[in-house]
Design an enzyme around this catalytic site. Sequence first.
Site, PDB file in Angstrom:
ATOM      1  N   HIS A 102      31.996  40.005  45.199  1.00 50.50           N
ATOM      2  CA  HIS A 102      31.921  40.993  46.141  1.00 50.50           C
ATOM      3  C   HIS A 102      31.540  42.229  45.430  1.00 50.50           C
ATOM      4  O   HIS A 102      31.698  42.580  44.041  1.00 50.50           O
ATOM      5  CB  HIS A 102      33.275  41.402  46.781  1.00 50.50           C
ATOM      6  CG  HIS A 102      34.399  41.721  46.009  1.00 50.50           C
ATOM      7  ND1 HIS A 102      35.021  40.617  45.477  1.00 50.50           N
ATOM      8  CD2 HIS A 102      35.156  42.704  45.623  1.00 50.50           C
ATOM      9  CE1 HIS A 102      35.837  41.305  44.751  1.00 50.50           C
ATOM     10  NE2 HIS A 102      36.100  42.700  44.900  1.00 50.50           N
ATOM     11  N   HIS A 104      31.383  46.515  45.678  1.00 47.47           N
ATOM     12  CA  HIS A 104      32.014  47.667  46.028  1.00 47.47           C
ATOM     13  C   HIS A 104      30.922  48.712  46.265  1.00 47.47           C
ATOM     14  O   HIS A 104      30.152  48.903  45.287  1.00 47.47           O
ATOM     15  CB  HIS A 104      33.064  48.432  45.141  1.00 47.47           C
ATOM     16  CG  HIS A 104      34.311  47.418  45.053  1.00 47.47           C
ATOM     17  ND1 HIS A 104      35.565  47.604  45.769  1.00 47.47           N
ATOM     18  CD2 HIS A 104      34.457  46.484  44.216  1.00 47.47           C
ATOM     19  CE1 HIS A 104      36.418  46.633  45.311  1.00 47.47           C
ATOM     20  NE2 HIS A 104      35.700  45.807  44.319  1.00 47.47           N
TER      21      HIS A 104
END
Length: 141
Positions: A102, A104
């Site tokens: 992932h 950010h």
Amino acid sequence: MAYDTNNVFAKILRGEIPAHKVLEDDDVLVFMDVMPQAPGHTLVVPKAAARNILDADPASLAKLLPVVQKIAGAVKSAFAADGVSIFQYNEAAGGQSVFHLHIHVVPRHTGVPMKPHSGKMEDPAVLAQNAEKIRAALAGG
């Protein structure tokens, strides 16, 4: 280490845990971080299973980064930010706490430090409002 199909992001991708979604396509899901370091802190997550960038399929990465770029622009606009910080952590020693790749995306304002990723969850109504702001920016509004 092997990919854990029961990590929190895998559960979000399967719809087992709710998320404040911003954007979704066949390859990527974008949603609000529930412990934001600034208003508008967004996560861009590939749907393909990968612990982190070290084991991700290059084809998945090729689909991920254009979405990161698009979200960064929308977040910057939606929150009238001076800039955007983009973070991606790999393995525990590198700061990774959820073992699904992932990225950010955090809007930043000059002179305003980011909050710590403290474990304190944001009010769901605030997350919903922030997701709507980013969707509006993506739509050109």
